[in-house]
Motif scaffolding. Structure first.
Motif, PDB file in Angstrom:
ATOM      1  N   GLY A  13      31.158  37.598  39.526  1.00  0.00           N
ATOM      2  CA  GLY A  13      32.508  37.207  39.124  1.00  0.00           C
ATOM      3  C   GLY A  13      33.051  38.050  37.993  1.00  0.00           C
ATOM      4  O   GLY A  13      33.870  37.587  37.206  1.00  0.00           O
ATOM      5  N   GLY A  14      32.592  39.293  37.913  1.00  0.00           N
ATOM      6  CA  GLY A  14      33.061  40.188  36.866  1.00  0.00           C
ATOM      7  C   GLY A  14      32.333  40.067  35.552  1.00  0.00           C
ATOM      8  O   GLY A  14      32.587  40.843  34.633  1.00  0.00           O
ATOM      9  N   LEU A  51      25.771  45.603  48.591  1.00  0.00           N
ATOM     10  CA  LEU A  51      26.922  44.775  48.925  1.00  0.00           C
ATOM     11  C   LEU A  51      27.886  44.623  47.766  1.00  0.00           C
ATOM     12  O   LEU A  51      29.006  44.121  47.956  1.00  0.00           O
ATOM     13  CB  LEU A  51      26.447  43.392  49.388  1.00  0.00           C
ATOM     14  CG  LEU A  51      25.559  43.405  50.638  1.00  0.00           C
ATOM     15  CD1 LEU A  51      25.110  41.998  50.972  1.00  0.00           C
ATOM     16  CD2 LEU A  51      26.306  44.021  51.818  1.00  0.00           C
ATOM     17  N   GLN A  52      27.494  45.004  46.587  1.00  0.00           N
ATOM     18  CA  GLN A  52      28.379  45.034  45.434  1.00  0.00           C
ATOM     19  C   GLN A  52      27.887  46.116  44.491  1.00  0.00           C
ATOM     20  O   GLN A  52      26.712  46.479  44.514  1.00  0.00           O
ATOM     21  CB  GLN A  52      28.424  43.674  44.733  1.00  0.00           C
ATOM     22  CG  GLN A  52      27.111  43.237  44.108  1.00  0.00           C
ATOM     23  CD  GLN A  52      27.231  41.869  43.455  1.00  0.00           C
ATOM     24  OE1 GLN A  52      27.565  40.890  44.115  1.00  0.00           O
ATOM     25  NE2 GLN A  52      26.986  41.800  42.170  1.00  0.00           N
ATOM     26  N   PRO A  53      28.792  46.660  43.680  1.00  0.00           N
ATOM     27  CA  PRO A  53      28.404  47.778  42.813  1.00  0.00           C
ATOM     28  C   PRO A  53      27.616  47.309  41.601  1.00  0.00           C
ATOM     29  O   PRO A  53      27.800  46.200  41.098  1.00  0.00           O
ATOM     30  CB  PRO A  53      29.754  48.366  42.384  1.00  0.00           C
ATOM     31  CG  PRO A  53      30.689  47.191  42.419  1.00  0.00           C
ATOM     32  CD  PRO A  53      30.238  46.337  43.567  1.00  0.00           C
ATOM     33  N   ALA A  54      26.718  48.155  41.138  1.00  0.00           N
ATOM     34  CA  ALA A  54      26.009  47.900  39.881  1.00  0.00           C
ATOM     35  C   ALA A  54      26.903  48.296  38.716  1.00  0.00           C
ATOM     36  O   ALA A  54      27.749  49.192  38.832  1.00  0.00           O
ATOM     37  CB  ALA A  54      24.717  48.708  39.845  1.00  0.00           C
ATOM     38  N   LEU A  55      26.715  47.629  37.590  1.00  0.00           N
ATOM     39  CA  LEU A  55      27.433  48.021  36.375  1.00  0.00           C
ATOM     40  C   LEU A  55      26.813  49.269  35.768  1.00  0.00           C
ATOM     41  O   LEU A  55      27.524  50.145  35.257  1.00  0.00           O
ATOM     42  CB  LEU A  55      27.394  46.882  35.345  1.00  0.00           C
ATOM     43  CG  LEU A  55      28.083  45.575  35.724  1.00  0.00           C
ATOM     44  CD1 LEU A  55      27.931  44.565  34.594  1.00  0.00           C
ATOM     45  CD2 LEU A  55      29.560  45.808  36.025  1.00  0.00           C
ATOM     46  N   ARG A 196      28.767  41.339  26.349  1.00  0.00           N
ATOM     47  CA  ARG A 196      29.083  42.547  27.100  1.00  0.00           C
ATOM     48  C   ARG A 196      30.251  42.337  28.045  1.00  0.00           C
ATOM     49  O   ARG A 196      30.848  43.304  28.530  1.00  0.00           O
ATOM     50  CB  ARG A 196      27.878  43.026  27.917  1.00  0.00           C
ATOM     51  CG  ARG A 196      26.713  43.495  27.088  1.00  0.00           C
ATOM     52  CD  ARG A 196      25.701  44.203  27.978  1.00  0.00           C
ATOM     53  NE  ARG A 196      26.240  45.408  28.560  1.00  0.00           N
ATOM     54  CZ  ARG A 196      26.212  45.707  29.862  1.00  0.00           C
ATOM     55  NH1 ARG A 196      25.688  44.866  30.709  1.00  0.00           N
ATOM     56  NH2 ARG A 196      26.719  46.833  30.311  1.00  0.00           N
ATOM     57  N   ALA A 197      30.610  41.084  28.327  1.00  0.00           N
ATOM     58  CA  ALA A 197      31.693  40.823  29.273  1.00  0.00           C
ATOM     59  C   ALA A 197      32.991  41.478  28.837  1.00  0.00           C
ATOM     60  O   ALA A 197      33.728  42.057  29.634  1.00  0.00           O
ATOM     61  CB  ALA A 197      31.888  39.312  29.438  1.00  0.00           C
ATOM     62  N   GLU A 207      36.939  43.416  39.783  1.00  0.00           N
ATOM     63  CA  GLU A 207      36.297  42.190  40.250  1.00  0.00           C
ATOM     64  C   GLU A 207      36.445  41.983  41.752  1.00  0.00           C
ATOM     65  O   GLU A 207      35.731  41.203  42.373  1.00  0.00           O
ATOM     66  CB  GLU A 207      36.909  40.999  39.506  1.00  0.00           C
ATOM     67  CG  GLU A 207      36.168  39.695  39.632  1.00  0.00           C
ATOM     68  CD  GLU A 207      36.758  38.625  38.747  1.00  0.00           C
ATOM     69  OE1 GLU A 207      36.304  37.484  38.860  1.00  0.00           O
ATOM     70  OE2 GLU A 207      37.674  38.922  37.964  1.00  0.00           O
ATOM     71  N   ALA A 208      37.349  42.724  42.378  1.00  0.00           N
ATOM     72  CA  ALA A 208      37.580  42.551  43.810  1.00  0.00           C
ATOM     73  C   ALA A 208      36.361  42.912  44.648  1.00  0.00           C
ATOM     74  O   ALA A 208      36.247  42.498  45.792  1.00  0.00           O
ATOM     75  CB  ALA A 208      38.780  43.398  44.254  1.00  0.00           C
TER      76      ALA A 208
END
Length: 210
Positions: A13-14, A51-55, A196-197, A207-208
Motif C-alpha cells: 500500500g505504498g 508482481l510488484q516492484p521492490a523499493l 521511511r514512509a 502506489e498503483a
C-alpha cells in the motif's frame, strides 16, 4: 540453480514493510518464511515473484524459473479438473498433465468441473498447477490452506520430490511439512522503519503498482 536476494526492501500500500532482506537459496533447499500476521510474508513473495516492484535491493535467479501460488487457487470454474491443468500446461509448454493428476490424487476427479469441487479439492488442483509449469523455483503463500491432514502430508511429499529433483521452494506457512531440507527465515527482524514512509512518498513511489 540459485535464488539470491540482496538488501531487499518492499512495500504494501505504498508503505515500507520490510527492508534489508538478504538470503541465498540453492537447488534442493527450501526456505520457510515465518512471522506474525501483517509482517510482510505475502508482500515479500509477491515482490520476489515480480508482481510488484521492490523499493530497494536486488533479486537474482535464472529467467523464467519461478512458479507462484497465492491464496487464490486461480481456477476456471466451468472447466473440468483436467481442462484446468491442460490450460496451464499449454501456457507453460509442458504438455502432459497425467503425472500431476496422479500425484495430487485428482485422477478420479479429472472430468468434474472445478466449481463442483470441495475447498480442499480446489486447493489440490491449484497446487497441481505447479507440477505442470516445469519451473524449478516454487514460491508458495500458505499452500496448505483448506487441506486436511492427509492432503498436507501428500503436498509435503510433493515438495520433497521437487527438492530432490533439483528444485527449490520458498513458502510462507506455519504448518510443519516435514522438510529436512528447509531453513526458517524470521521476518520480524526485517521490519521497516515506519519513518521511511515519508521518504518513499517524497521520491514519488507509484502506489498503483501494488
Amino acid at each position: 540453480m540459485e535464488l539470491r536476494v540482496t538488501d531487499l526492501a518492499c512495500a504494501r500500500g505504498g508503505l515500507p514493510v520490510l527492508e534489508g532482506v538478504s538470503f541465498a537459496l540453492a537447488a534442493g533447499r527450501a526456505l520457510i518464511l515465518r512471522g506474525p500476521n501483517g509482517v510482510g510474508k505475502t508482500t515479500l513473495l509477491r515482490t520476489l515473484a515480480g508482481l510488484q516492484p521492490a523499493l530497494e535491493g536486488s533479486v537474482s535467479h535464472p529467467p523464467e524459473t519461478i512458479a507462484y501460488a497465492a491464496h487464490a487457487d486461480g481456477l476456471k470454474a466451468t472447466l473440468s479438473v483436467a481442462e484446468n491443468l491442460a490450460f496451464w500446461a499449454r501456457i507453460f509448454g509442458t504438455g502432459d498433465i497425467a503425472p500431476a493428476l496422479d500425484r495430487m490424487h485428482l485422477r478420479d476427479l479429472a472430468d468434474r468441473p472445478a466449481q463442483n469441487l470441495s475447498a480442499g479439492q480446489k486447493r489440490r488442483l491449484g497446487l497441481a498447477r505447479l507440477l505442470v509449469t516445469g519451473r524449478p523455483i516454487w514460491m508458495l503463500d500458505e499452500p496448505t490452506v483448506s487441506l486436511d491432514t492427509a492432503s498436507v502430508a501428500l503436498f509435503g511429499a510433493v515438495v520433497r520430490e521437487h527438492l530432490a529433483g533439483g528444485g527449490l521452494a520458498l513458502m510462507a506457512t506455519h504448518i510443519d511439512l516435514g522438510l529436512d531440507e528447509a531453513e526458517v527465515l524470521e521476518l520480524s527482524r526485517f521490519r521497516a522503519d515506519p519513518r521511511r514512509a515519508a521518504d518513499v512518498f517524497d521520491h514519488g513511489f507509484d502506489e498503483a503498482f501494488l
